[in-house]
Motif scaffolding. Sequence first.
Motif, PDB file in Angstrom:
ATOM      1  N   TYR A 145     123.891  69.672 139.327  1.00 49.13           N
ATOM      2  CA  TYR A 145     122.503  69.225 139.226  1.00 49.13           C
ATOM      3  C   TYR A 145     122.258  67.735 139.435  1.00 49.13           C
ATOM      4  CZ  TYR A 145     122.445  73.812 137.017  1.00 49.13           C
ATOM      5  OH  TYR A 145     122.617  75.148 136.755  1.00 49.13           O
ATOM      6  N   ALA A 146     123.289  66.981 139.741  1.00 48.82           N
ATOM      7  CA  ALA A 146     123.078  65.548 140.007  1.00 48.82           C
ATOM      8  C   ALA A 146     122.545  65.391 141.432  1.00 48.82           C
ATOM      9  CB  ALA A 146     124.384  64.777 139.813  1.00 48.82           C
ATOM     10  N   LEU A 147     121.293  65.765 141.618  1.00 54.87           N
ATOM     11  CA  LEU A 147     120.673  65.817 142.938  1.00 54.87           C
ATOM     12  C   LEU A 147     119.777  64.612 143.171  1.00 54.87           C
ATOM     13  CD1 LEU A 147     119.574  69.569 142.816  1.00 54.87           C
ATOM     14  CD2 LEU A 147     121.644  68.651 143.875  1.00 54.87           C
ATOM     15  N   ASN A 148     119.731  64.169 144.415  1.00 58.97           N
ATOM     16  CA  ASN A 148     118.783  63.132 144.806  1.00 58.97           C
ATOM     17  C   ASN A 148     117.475  63.835 145.164  1.00 58.97           C
ATOM     18  OD1 ASN A 148     117.220  61.311 146.466  1.00 58.97           O
ATOM     19  ND2 ASN A 148     119.047  60.058 146.675  1.00 58.97           N
ATOM     20  N   THR A 149     116.428  63.517 144.431  1.00 57.70           N
ATOM     21  CA  THR A 149     115.159  64.244 144.596  1.00 57.70           C
ATOM     22  C   THR A 149     114.174  63.550 145.541  1.00 57.70           C
ATOM     23  OG1 THR A 149     114.250  63.157 142.633  1.00 57.70           O
ATOM     24  CG2 THR A 149     115.351  65.278 142.302  1.00 57.70           C
ATOM     25  N   SER A 150     114.652  62.578 146.303  1.00 58.22           N
ATOM     26  CA  SER A 150     113.741  61.842 147.186  1.00 58.22           C
ATOM     27  C   SER A 150     113.044  62.772 148.187  1.00 58.22           C
ATOM     28  CB  SER A 150     114.484  60.727 147.922  1.00 58.22           C
ATOM     29  OG  SER A 150     115.586  61.240 148.652  1.00 58.22           O
ATOM     30  N   PHE A 151     113.725  63.828 148.627  1.00 58.93           N
ATOM     31  CA  PHE A 151     113.151  64.791 149.566  1.00 58.93           C
ATOM     32  C   PHE A 151     111.920  65.482 148.969  1.00 58.93           C
ATOM     33  CE2 PHE A 151     112.935  69.073 151.461  1.00 58.93           C
ATOM     34  CZ  PHE A 151     112.943  68.767 152.811  1.00 58.93           C
ATOM     35  N   LEU A 152     111.927  65.672 147.645  1.00 60.49           N
ATOM     36  CA  LEU A 152     110.859  66.381 146.951  1.00 60.49           C
ATOM     37  C   LEU A 152     109.787  65.457 146.389  1.00 60.49           C
ATOM     38  CD1 LEU A 152     113.275  68.579 144.813  1.00 60.49           C
ATOM     39  CD2 LEU A 152     111.872  69.481 146.668  1.00 60.49           C
ATOM     40  N   LYS A 153     110.094  64.179 146.353  1.00 60.27           N
ATOM     41  CA  LYS A 153     109.333  63.217 145.553  1.00 60.27           C
ATOM     42  C   LYS A 153     107.827  63.264 145.768  1.00 60.27           C
ATOM     43  CE  LYS A 153     109.373  58.331 144.285  1.00 60.27           C
ATOM     44  NZ  LYS A 153     110.133  57.065 144.416  1.00 60.27           N
ATOM     45  N   GLN A 154     107.374  63.134 147.006  1.00 58.48           N
ATOM     46  CA  GLN A 154     105.943  63.037 147.251  1.00 58.48           C
ATOM     47  C   GLN A 154     105.208  64.296 146.818  1.00 58.48           C
ATOM     48  OE1 GLN A 154     104.343  60.096 148.251  1.00 58.48           O
ATOM     49  NE2 GLN A 154     102.712  61.350 147.381  1.00 58.48           N
ATOM     50  N   ASP A 155     105.804  65.460 147.079  1.00 60.13           N
ATOM     51  CA  ASP A 155     105.145  66.705 146.698  1.00 60.13           C
ATOM     52  C   ASP A 155     105.167  66.920 145.190  1.00 60.13           C
ATOM     53  OD1 ASP A 155     104.262  68.106 149.249  1.00 60.13           O
ATOM     54  OD2 ASP A 155     106.320  67.602 149.729  1.00 60.13           O
ATOM     55  N   LEU A 156     106.226  66.466 144.525  1.00 58.91           N
ATOM     56  CA  LEU A 156     106.259  66.510 143.060  1.00 58.91           C
ATOM     57  C   LEU A 156     105.159  65.618 142.476  1.00 58.91           C
ATOM     58  CD1 LEU A 156     110.121  66.377 142.487  1.00 58.91           C
ATOM     59  CD2 LEU A 156     108.624  68.186 141.639  1.00 58.91           C
ATOM     60  N   VAL A 157     105.027  64.439 143.057  1.00 60.11           N
ATOM     61  CA  VAL A 157     104.001  63.491 142.598  1.00 60.11           C
ATOM     62  C   VAL A 157     102.602  64.049 142.846  1.00 60.11           C
ATOM     63  CG1 VAL A 157     102.978  61.219 143.015  1.00 60.11           C
ATOM     64  CG2 VAL A 157     105.467  61.445 142.819  1.00 60.11           C
ATOM     65  N   ASN A 158     102.373  64.614 144.031  1.00 64.50           N
ATOM     66  CA  ASN A 158     101.065  65.170 144.364  1.00 64.50           C
ATOM     67  C   ASN A 158     100.665  66.278 143.397  1.00 64.50           C
ATOM     68  OD1 ASN A 158     100.974  63.446 146.550  1.00 64.50           O
ATOM     69  ND2 ASN A 158     101.519  64.993 148.062  1.00 64.50           N
ATOM     70  N   TYR A 159     101.630  67.142 143.080  1.00 64.75           N
ATOM     71  CA  TYR A 159     101.358  68.239 142.150  1.00 64.75           C
ATOM     72  C   TYR A 159     101.042  67.705 140.756  1.00 64.75           C
ATOM     73  CZ  TYR A 159     102.194  72.498 139.391  1.00 64.75           C
ATOM     74  OH  TYR A 159     102.072  73.550 138.519  1.00 64.75           O
ATOM     75  N   ALA A 160     101.793  66.680 140.339  1.00 65.77           N
ATOM     76  CA  ALA A 160     101.570  66.100 139.016  1.00 65.77           C
ATOM     77  C   ALA A 160     100.186  65.469 138.915  1.00 65.77           C
ATOM     78  CB  ALA A 160     102.649  65.059 138.707  1.00 65.77           C
ATOM     79  N   LYS A 161      99.730  64.875 140.014  1.00 66.01           N
ATOM     80  CA  LYS A 161      98.410  64.227 140.022  1.00 66.01           C
ATOM     81  C   LYS A 161      97.278  65.235 140.031  1.00 66.01           C
ATOM     82  CE  LYS A 161      99.574  59.828 142.266  1.00 66.01           C
ATOM     83  NZ  LYS A 161      99.395  59.010 143.498  1.00 66.01           N
ATOM     84  N   GLN A 162      97.436  66.293 140.831  1.00 64.26           N
ATOM     85  CA  GLN A 162      96.373  67.289 140.943  1.00 64.26           C
ATOM     86  C   GLN A 162      96.979  68.660 141.230  1.00 64.26           C
ATOM     87  OE1 GLN A 162      93.419  66.533 143.938  1.00 64.26           O
ATOM     88  NE2 GLN A 162      91.970  67.977 143.075  1.00 64.26           N
ATOM     89  N   ARG A 163      96.943  69.516 140.237  1.00 60.97           N
ATOM     90  CA  ARG A 163      97.493  70.863 140.378  1.00 60.97           C
ATOM     91  C   ARG A 163      96.444  71.762 141.014  1.00 60.97           C
ATOM     92  NH1 ARG A 163      96.956  75.087 136.655  1.00 60.97           N
ATOM     93  NH2 ARG A 163      98.424  76.820 136.986  1.00 60.97           N
ATOM     94  N   ASN A 164      96.692  72.179 142.245  1.00 61.78           N
ATOM     95  CA  ASN A 164      95.806  73.116 142.925  1.00 61.78           C
ATOM     96  C   ASN A 164      96.631  73.956 143.898  1.00 61.78           C
ATOM     97  OD1 ASN A 164      96.190  71.516 145.285  1.00 61.78           O
ATOM     98  ND2 ASN A 164      94.439  70.235 144.744  1.00 61.78           N
ATOM     99  N   PHE A 165      95.966  74.835 144.641  1.00 64.93           N
ATOM    100  CA  PHE A 165      96.703  75.716 145.543  1.00 64.93           C
ATOM    101  C   PHE A 165      97.543  74.924 146.541  1.00 64.93           C
ATOM    102  CE2 PHE A 165      96.922  77.580 149.791  1.00 64.93           C
ATOM    103  CZ  PHE A 165      97.708  78.689 149.521  1.00 64.93           C
ATOM    104  N   THR A 166      96.946  73.915 147.143  1.00 62.46           N
ATOM    105  CA  THR A 166      97.632  73.159 148.195  1.00 62.46           C
ATOM    106  C   THR A 166      98.870  72.447 147.668  1.00 62.46           C
ATOM    107  OG1 THR A 166      95.565  72.830 149.402  1.00 62.46           O
ATOM    108  CG2 THR A 166      97.370  71.337 149.921  1.00 62.46           C
ATOM    109  N   THR A 167      98.724  71.743 146.530  1.00 64.57           N
ATOM    110  CA  THR A 167      99.878  70.990 146.013  1.00 64.57           C
ATOM    111  C   THR A 167     100.973  71.932 145.519  1.00 64.57           C
ATOM    112  OG1 THR A 167      98.839  70.773 143.809  1.00 64.57           O
ATOM    113  CG2 THR A 167      98.498  68.976 145.400  1.00 64.57           C
ATOM    114  N   ALA A 168     100.583  73.053 144.918  1.00 68.64           N
ATOM    115  CA  ALA A 168     101.578  74.022 144.438  1.00 68.64           C
ATOM    116  C   ALA A 168     102.303  74.676 145.614  1.00 68.64           C
ATOM    117  CB  ALA A 168     100.904  75.083 143.575  1.00 68.64           C
ATOM    118  N   PHE A 169     101.535  75.072 146.634  1.00 69.25           N
ATOM    119  CA  PHE A 169     102.156  75.715 147.795  1.00 69.25           C
ATOM    120  C   PHE A 169     103.063  74.747 148.546  1.00 69.25           C
ATOM    121  CE2 PHE A 169     102.139  76.561 152.370  1.00 69.25           C
ATOM    122  CZ  PHE A 169     102.822  77.763 152.367  1.00 69.25           C
TER     123      PHE A 169
END
Length: 297
Positions: A145-169
């Motif tokens: 689990y010692a993963l570099n999450t930079s690949f996911l970062k922007q989408d994780l941030v977007n979801y955290a800011k606003q949870r909706n269909f687009t950010t979740a999908f």
Amino acid sequence: MKKFVLISAILLSTLNTSYSQEWFTSFEVATSFAKIKNRLLFVIWEDSLNDAYPLAFTDEKGKGRFIDLSVDDSLDALIWEHFVPVKLPEDQYDTFISKAKNRSLSYKDKLNDESIKIMDYNGNILNTKPNYNGYDNLNMLIKKYALNTSFLKQDLVNYAKQRNFTTAFNLATKYSDFAILTDKLIRPEVIKLGTIYLDDARALLIPETADNPEAYIQRLDLTAIKMDLVLNKPRKANRLLKKLEKNALADFNTSLYNSLKYIIFKTNEDDDSANLLKDAISSSDLKKAEFILKNNN
């Protein structure tokens, strides 16, 4: 604004100290730090450390040992090197269990138990498999689990800011792509975490307000099938695709659909049929399809 300045000050202070500092006790501050470091969170319920807490590890001489995490901080530097450690206060329990109300029993069991939980920025657990040993092994946690999450970062941030269909999908899709890049040891767990966001997207798609709900539902189904192919389940994927073929395919789903058929044809060594689809697949979808095939072979 004051809250942002306070968190920023804490993080700057943390960045300028060694990794021997205390674990975070604020999940919000810990996630902010995790975003900066592109790491996952190493989480334990704070009250779990009121009693002896054995943590297994293998030392530099290859000898297996245990430490009592409740009183021994000798492995803290190693934990900080790979994760962002958090002692989660018990008063946060209602918040986390409320988010997990529609999750699987195994997920809820993991959230409730005393074991170490590896979480993403949104507080969703990656390592939901039961721990039959009764203790965690730090070396294995790091290996998996010692993963570099930079690949996911922007989408994780977007979801955290606003949870909706687009950010979740988008985040579910990103996790399915991330799984292609990870080791097969952890791939099923990454896909399982992505499925949490895919289910969330389904729940957030409101047919009355969507322009074309059937097309979006189709997109969700295709993404789920793609996840099956990432896990090398071509037979299941083919069965599910055949069900979808009974309905008209939305234009914006064509490339993804063809890429999934391409993978199945290639898996079945039907290169002629696969090659006929190439021109109808976007370069991005084709590249992902080739990665999936390479991993599965």
